[in-house]
Scaffold this active site. Structure first.
Site, short mmCIF file in Angstrom:
data_model
loop_
_atom_site.label_atom_id
_atom_site.label_comp_id
_atom_site.label_asym_id
_atom_site.label_seq_id
_atom_site.Cartn_x
_atom_site.Cartn_y
_atom_site.Cartn_z
N HIS A 195 36.93 -21.10 29.20
CA HIS A 195 36.05 -21.85 30.11
C HIS A 195 36.05 -21.15 31.47
O HIS A 195 37.06 -20.57 31.87
CB HIS A 195 36.54 -23.29 30.24
CG HIS A 195 35.54 -24.15 30.96
ND1 HIS A 195 35.44 -24.19 32.32
CD2 HIS A 195 34.55 -24.96 30.48
CE1 HIS A 195 34.45 -25.00 32.66
NE2 HIS A 195 33.89 -25.47 31.57
N GLU A 205 27.32 -20.80 29.96
CA GLU A 205 27.34 -21.65 31.15
C GLU A 205 27.34 -20.79 32.41
O GLU A 205 28.39 -20.24 32.77
CB GLU A 205 28.62 -22.49 31.19
CG GLU A 205 28.81 -23.44 30.05
CD GLU A 205 29.83 -24.52 30.40
OE1 GLU A 205 29.48 -25.68 30.25
OE2 GLU A 205 30.95 -24.20 30.83
O1 G3P Z 1 32.41 -27.50 30.40
C1 G3P Z 1 31.29 -28.10 30.94
C2 G3P Z 1 30.95 -27.58 32.25
O2 G3P Z 1 31.63 -26.58 32.82
C3 G3P Z 1 29.71 -28.01 32.88
O3 G3P Z 1 30.10 -28.95 33.83
O4 G3P Z 1 29.80 -30.86 35.27
O5 G3P Z 1 28.04 -29.09 35.16
O6 G3P Z 1 28.37 -30.62 33.23
P1 G3P Z 1 29.01 -29.95 34.40
#
Ligand code: G3P
Length: 234
Positions: free
Chosen positions: A94, A142
């Site tokens: 992550h 992400e």
């Molecule tokens: O692991 C999920 C993440 O890093 C995204 O976080 O708070 O933007 O949904 P968020």
């Protein structure tokens, strides 16, 4: 797991995820999964892993696991430890818990050997390409700059999501591709699936919501609608 689409809820280290509040968040997720027939996974803090795995029937993932075999590794969390605690899998790399490539490779392999699911996080199309070569079960792309902003990757950076979907299809089509960062509404989830993903990874919009069950229900509804649409156009 019931299959796809899938919604993975990362509880991070938010105070809302600790103790009875964390159990409640996991139970809402279980209820929504049952009501809508959508796969939902929860990833609580490691101290809550066993308690939550014993409280719900949906899959529970660890947020991180170290590449070590059991032994003299003070403070480490091994694959064996999360398995014993009831985890069905783990997030890997992550962006708030980055790992070096050789350790990622070991962890993905060790999870597979223990029949646990690996969800590898990547941040660019290039790292997604490299990650797909390691054959994790799932990858979630992400962009770190959107994490926790409430600005959804599926709306703000669709080209990254499309690029990651294409890269995975070309390199290793057996890997399931998700996206995450800033996903806040049902519409964001639907859009992510329309871009070719098989689900989403999200945290703050669920964990910090005033009415988490309501927002997750909307996400499940949009996920199903978008899934039907993309499957029927194949
Ligand atoms: O692991 C999920 C993440 O890093 C995204 O976080 O708070 O933007 O949904 P968020």
């Amino acid at each position: 797991m019931q299959g796809f689409p899938i919604i993975v809820l990362n509880f991070k280290a938010y105070s809302e995820a600790v103790g009875e509040k964390g159990v409640k968040l996991a139970k809402y997720a279980e209820e929504v999964s049952r009501e809508y027939g959508v796969s939902i996974v929860v990833a609580p803090p490691v101290t809550m892993l066993s308690r939550i795995a014993n409280s719900v029937s949906i899959p529970v993932f660890a947020q991180h696991v170290d590449p070590h075999f059991p032994g003299s590794w003070t403070g480490s969390v091994t694959v064996e430890m999360i398995k014993e605690a009831g985890a069905a899998g783990s997030l890997v790399n992550h962006s708030e818990k980055r790992m070096i490539l050789s350790d990622i490779s070991i962890v993905v392999k060790r999870l597979r050997e223990e029949k646990l699911v690996s969800l590898l996080c990547t941040d660019t199309v290039e790292t997604t390409r490299a990650g797909a070569g390691l054959s994790p079960d799932m990858i979630a792309i992400e962009p770190p700059e959107l994490i926790g902003t409430g600005i959804s990757v599926s709306k703000a950076k669709p080209e990254i999501v499309i690029g990651a979907v294409d890269a995975v299809k070309k390199i290793n089509p057996s890997v399931h591709i998700l996206c995450g960062a800033g996903i806040s509404t049902g519409e964001d989830v639907g859009r992510a699936i329309e871009l070719g993903t098989e689900g989403v990874l999200l945290a703050s919009a669920y964990v910090k919501a005033k009415d988490p069950k309501n927002i997750l229900s909307s996400m499940a509804e949009y996920a199903l609608k978008a899934w039907e649409k993309t499957q029927s156009s194949k």
